[in-house]
Design an enzyme around this catalytic site. Structure first.
Site, mmCIF file in Angstrom:
data_model
loop_
_atom_site.group_PDB
_atom_site.id
_atom_site.type_symbol
_atom_site.label_atom_id
_atom_site.label_comp_id
_atom_site.label_asym_id
_atom_site.label_seq_id
_atom_site.Cartn_x
_atom_site.Cartn_y
_atom_site.Cartn_z
ATOM 1 N N GLU A 89 10.471 -7.679 8.874
ATOM 2 C CA GLU A 89 9.297 -8.281 8.592
ATOM 3 C C GLU A 89 8.208 -7.448 7.586
ATOM 4 O OE1 GLU A 89 7.481 -9.024 12.335
ATOM 5 O OE2 GLU A 89 9.343 -9.501 12.981
ATOM 6 N N CYS A 102 1.909 -4.504 4.306
ATOM 7 C CA CYS A 102 2.469 -3.721 5.358
ATOM 8 C C CYS A 102 3.992 -3.792 5.620
ATOM 9 C CB CYS A 102 1.855 -4.232 6.984
ATOM 10 S SG CYS A 102 2.749 -3.359 8.515
ATOM 11 N N CYS A 116 5.890 -2.589 22.330
ATOM 12 C CA CYS A 116 6.008 -3.135 21.111
ATOM 13 C C CYS A 116 7.316 -4.213 21.118
ATOM 14 C CB CYS A 116 6.557 -2.185 20.273
ATOM 15 S SG CYS A 116 7.387 -2.655 18.720
ATOM 16 N N CYS A 328 4.003 -6.121 15.475
ATOM 17 C CA CYS A 328 5.386 -5.803 14.827
ATOM 18 C C CYS A 328 6.566 -6.526 15.665
ATOM 19 C CB CYS A 328 5.381 -4.474 14.216
ATOM 20 S SG CYS A 328 5.765 -3.436 15.670
HETATM 21 S S1 SF4 Z 1 8.204 -0.525 15.389
HETATM 22 FE FE1 SF4 Z 1 6.325 1.032 15.557
HETATM 23 S S2 SF4 Z 1 5.439 0.159 17.912
HETATM 24 FE FE2 SF4 Z 1 7.559 -0.527 17.805
HETATM 25 S S3 SF4 Z 1 8.780 0.661 18.859
HETATM 26 FE FE3 SF4 Z 1 8.775 1.435 16.506
HETATM 27 S S4 SF4 Z 1 7.245 3.014 16.337
HETATM 28 FE FE4 SF4 Z 1 7.078 1.800 18.177
#
Ligand code: SF4
Length: 335
Positions: A89, A102, A116, A328
């Site tokens: 993404e 991003c 997350c 995310c």
């Molecule tokens: S993508 Fe970012 S928020 Fe998700 S598990 Fe990995 S470090 Fe943590």
């Protein structure tokens, strides 16, 4: 050889290996990074003989957009398919004065953050430097405007893909033309890599995701961070600032009833005392099937005031792209 992800120097050397003049390498770099071509055949000022040699000996891998969503505030989220079929993404965030991309740095992630959407996937593989740069080129082509800022805050822990991330930062800076000062690399706090990054002499911003003012809670929220005690992490951040002269950004995601009390704000103040930093507060963007909630505005304000009264510079990331599942990993999981 994979062309995307190679520096001008590497491309010059490759041309020499093909018995072509080295200056062709600079032309190829221009096609890749300034014009963002998708096929070797599009490099119109190269001789036909070199085009055929490149087609025989090299690849140019670009991602393919498989889904796109646009939020009411203009944030655009893309699901990109890589050459091997894996999906990542990338998000395009338009502001009045800048256009920010991003980017993801890994397929999946090993950090396992409790809040997350990507955590359940685990780490599948690292992205190459070319696959990271591809995201910026792809988003730039979609927007029709130059990307001015890049944040390494998509899926993945950038400092666990250290070599490719640093190479991609140099490519963005030297080949694509994005100022290093407009590039932010975010980490959950991989201490040895923070110290190594300080020695790279890059003028980028380091953002460290703290999310808790004590080791126990931090270990619960970010299991991988359990390996990196807060006091040692903040010592590494101070060392980073001293070596680079750059202020570190402390990211603190506010989760209702978990890490958002005035007492926890006070503990954060104690930890950051005397440190060259600013704190970015991020009220949580809820993820389906996870229990965490966004705190009420008055709770966020109270937390912020404790920090500001202690003289800490606080910014607040305004939630953007909520209606397109902008946390995310949400787009990837929904496909
Ligand atoms: S993508 Fe970012 S928020 Fe998700 S598990 Fe990995 S470090 Fe943590």
């Amino acid at each position: 050889m994979e062309l995307l992800g190679a520096t001008t120097t590497e491309l010059r050397e490759f041309c020499e290996e093909l018995n072509c003049p080295a200056f062709r390498g600079k032309q190829i770099a221009g096609w890749l990074y300034k014009k963002g071509v998708s096929h070797i055949d599009e490099m119109a000022n190269l001789p036909k003989s070199l085009i055929s040699k490149l087609n025989e000996t090299a690849t140019l891998s670009r991602s393919r957009i498989v889904a796109e969503t646009t939020a009411s505030d203009g944030v655009r989220k893309f699901l990109l398919e890589l050459a091997d079929g894996e999906r990542i993404e990338s998000v395009l965030l338009p502001y009045s004065d800048r256009l920010t991309a991003c980017v993801s740095t890994q397929v999946g992630c090993a950090a396992g953050c409790a809040f997350c959407a990507s955590a359940g996937l685990g780490l599948i593989r690292n992205l190459s430097a070319g696959e990271i740069v591809d995201q910026i080129l792809t988003l730039q082509a979609q927007s029709g405007e130059r990307i001015t800022n890049v944040v390494y805050m998509g899926v993945g822990e950038p400092l666990l893909n250290y070599g490719n991330v640093v190479k991609s930062v140099r490519l963005l800076n030297e080949e694509v033309g994005i100022s290093a000062r407009q590039i932010t690399v975010s980490t959950i706090g991989v201490i040895p890599r923070i110290l190594k990054l300080a020695e790279e002499k890059l003028q980028i911003t380091l953002a460290v995701s703290l999310h808790a003012p004590d080791d126990e809670l931090r270990g619960n929220l970010i299991p991988l961070a359990g390996k990196y005690p807060l006091r040692e992490l903040l010592r590494a951040c101070r060392a980073y600032s001293e070596t680079t002269g750059r202020r570190v950004t402390i990211e603190y995601m506010l989760l209702a009833g978990v890490n958002d009390s005035p007492h926890q704000a006070q503990r954060l103040v104690s930890l950051l005392k005397g440190m060259l930093c600013n704190v970015n507060l991020i009220p949580y963007n809820p993820v389906p099937n996870l229990a965490y909630k966004r705190p009420e505005t008055k709770r966020v304000t109270a937390f912020r005031e404790v920090l500001e009264q202690a003289g800490i510079t606080v910014t607040q990331r305004f939630e953007r792209g909520d209606n397109i599942a902008a946390a995310c990993g949400q787009l990837r999981r929904s496909r």
